[in-house]
Design an enzyme around this catalytic site. Structure first.
Site, mmCIF file in Angstrom:
data_model
loop_
_atom_site.group_PDB
_atom_site.id
_atom_site.type_symbol
_atom_site.label_atom_id
_atom_site.label_comp_id
_atom_site.label_asym_id
_atom_site.label_seq_id
_atom_site.Cartn_x
_atom_site.Cartn_y
_atom_site.Cartn_z
ATOM 1 N N GLN A 66 0.829 -1.206 0.000
ATOM 2 C CA GLN A 66 0.000 0.000 0.000
ATOM 3 C C GLN A 66 0.856 1.246 0.000
ATOM 4 O O GLN A 66 2.086 1.200 0.113
ATOM 5 C CB GLN A 66 -0.924 -0.016 1.220
ATOM 6 C CG GLN A 66 -0.198 -0.158 2.543
ATOM 7 C CD GLN A 66 -1.142 -0.399 3.707
ATOM 8 O OE1 GLN A 66 -1.226 0.442 4.610
ATOM 9 N NE2 GLN A 66 -1.836 -1.525 3.711
ATOM 10 N N HIS A 84 0.328 5.728 1.171
ATOM 11 C CA HIS A 84 -0.532 6.754 1.757
ATOM 12 C C HIS A 84 -0.244 8.105 1.112
ATOM 13 O O HIS A 84 0.898 8.378 0.702
ATOM 14 C CB HIS A 84 -0.295 6.860 3.267
ATOM 15 C CG HIS A 84 -0.479 5.578 4.003
ATOM 16 N ND1 HIS A 84 -1.636 4.828 3.939
ATOM 17 C CD2 HIS A 84 0.363 4.890 4.818
ATOM 18 C CE1 HIS A 84 -1.501 3.754 4.695
ATOM 19 N NE2 HIS A 84 -0.297 3.765 5.228
ATOM 20 N N GLU A 138 4.146 7.856 8.713
ATOM 21 C CA GLU A 138 4.111 7.004 9.889
ATOM 22 C C GLU A 138 5.502 6.466 10.194
ATOM 23 O O GLU A 138 6.441 6.617 9.398
ATOM 24 C CB GLU A 138 3.130 5.846 9.688
ATOM 25 C CG GLU A 138 3.458 4.938 8.527
ATOM 26 C CD GLU A 138 2.309 3.973 8.199
ATOM 27 O OE1 GLU A 138 1.142 4.417 8.177
ATOM 28 O OE2 GLU A 138 2.600 2.787 7.955
ATOM 29 N N HIS A 183 4.860 0.449 0.729
ATOM 30 C CA HIS A 183 5.304 -0.331 1.878
ATOM 31 C C HIS A 183 4.368 -1.499 2.144
ATOM 32 O O HIS A 183 3.245 -1.558 1.633
ATOM 33 C CB HIS A 183 5.386 0.554 3.127
ATOM 34 C CG HIS A 183 4.068 1.154 3.534
ATOM 35 N ND1 HIS A 183 3.572 2.317 2.972
ATOM 36 C CD2 HIS A 183 3.140 0.753 4.435
ATOM 37 C CE1 HIS A 183 2.399 2.604 3.526
ATOM 38 N NE2 HIS A 183 2.123 1.666 4.427
ATOM 39 N N ARG A 235 -4.359 0.657 -1.847
ATOM 40 C CA ARG A 235 -3.784 -0.684 -1.978
ATOM 41 C C ARG A 235 -3.304 -0.934 -3.404
ATOM 42 O O ARG A 235 -4.014 -0.640 -4.366
ATOM 43 C CB ARG A 235 -4.817 -1.744 -1.580
ATOM 44 C CG ARG A 235 -5.052 -1.850 -0.089
ATOM 45 C CD ARG A 235 -5.955 -3.029 0.255
ATOM 46 N NE ARG A 235 -7.311 -2.806 -0.198
ATOM 47 C CZ ARG A 235 -8.276 -2.217 0.516
ATOM 48 N NH1 ARG A 235 -8.005 -1.785 1.739
ATOM 49 N NH2 ARG A 235 -9.481 -2.059 0.024
#
Length: 307
Positions: free
Chosen positions: A70, A72, A89, A147, A167
């Protein structure tokens, strides 16, 4: 001034675990748990105003199967879609089975057209740069980095508070892929270089300093006493040992939320280790001060901290 024991939101996932020990005492679960989200405590009676949502989200992840490949979005893309935040993150590895691995970035740069073809035919799984990880390792995942998280891990994750995920590959699960959005936000190459962790003081190790949060690990000796100053939004997650922070206990798997708060941190007879994440882009100079070095007497009694 705020200091609270964080509550938990249970997030069931088919790829999750039914055994969350030692990070959570939860049992009699109705199904596998993929994530535990740490949330601010309720604000009083139901009619009272809710807390503003924090900028950051602290979670524990329990993947027993590989998660999807996926990516972000960053803030600019999120704002264009009417969303408040993108999602950068960082992961801290709490537990790792032998051979457990993560994927971060691609093995080599690709043109967007080639990445689109790899998403369409599933070969993206062979283009991701996979590597094994060990307990105590930290992984930075800036927005736009392709990642994946493999099976057999327990991970503490700190992130911008967003749940937007695009995804690219999902191991045949019956969920949609998001090729167009993924191509719009993904960096089609290896991940950015990550600065290695390094000590800030004898008690503090800087793990990650991103534009959106700082992540540190603190390791404090038995019976020591400290002044913790948390000006921005701050999350503390117990890793080992025990302490009393203000009037609240901190033990492995427990989390605290602090903001505009200065309080005493008293360490128990086994010492204490914890992750500290806060909404800033550089380390806080005065986050932690040893009260003994300031001439403040340190108690010599043992502290009993109950979950």
């Amino acid at each position: 001034m705020t200091i609270e024991q964080a509550g938990l939101t249970i997030v069931p996932k088919p790829w999750g675990s039914g055994d969350l020990r030692p990070w959570s005492p939860l049992n009699d679960l109705s199904g596998p748990v993929g994530e535990l989200w740490f949330e601010r405590a309720p604000r009083g009676p139901p009619q009272s105003l809710p807390h503003p949502l924090p900028k950051l989200l602290l979670k524990l992840l329990f993947p027993m199967e590989p998660l999807s490949i996926q990516v972000h979005p960053d803030d600019a893309f999120a704002h264009a879609r009417g969303l408040e935040h993108g999602k950068s993150e960082a992961w801290y590895i709490l537990s790792a089975s032998p051979g457990a691995r993560i994927g971060l970035g691609l093995k080599k740069p690709l043109q967007p057209e080639a990445l689109g073809e790899a998403i369409a035919d599933g070969s993206i799984k062979d283009l991701v740069s996979w590597r094994t990880v060990r307990v105590g390792e930290v992984v930075s995942v800036p927005a736009g980095t392709i990642h994946a998280i493999g099976a057999g891990l327990v991970i503490a994750e700190i992130q911008q508070r967003s749940d937007v995920t695009f995804r690219l590959f999902d191991y045949g699960r019956d969920r949609p892929l998001h090729a167009a959005d993924a191509l719009a936000v993904a960096h089609c190459g290896p991940p950015p270089r990550q600065t290695p962790p390094h000590p800030l003081t004898r008690a503090r190790i800087l793990l990650i300093a991103s534009p959106f949060f700082v992540l540190e690990r603190i390791d404090l000796p038995a019976f020591s006493r400290w002044r913790l100053v948390a000006d921005p939004e701050t999350w503390v997650l117990g890793l080992g040992g025990a302490a009393t922070v203000g009037a609240l206990g901190l033990a492995p798997g427990q989390a605290l939320f602090l903001e505009n708060e200065g309080c005493t941190l008293d360490v128990g007879d086994d010492g204490v280790s914890a992750l500290v994440a806060y909404a800033a882009n550089e380390p806080a100079v005065d986050l932690l001060r040893d009260l003994a070095s300031l001439g403040v007497e340190t108690p010599t009694i043992s502290l009993e901290v109950r979950p």
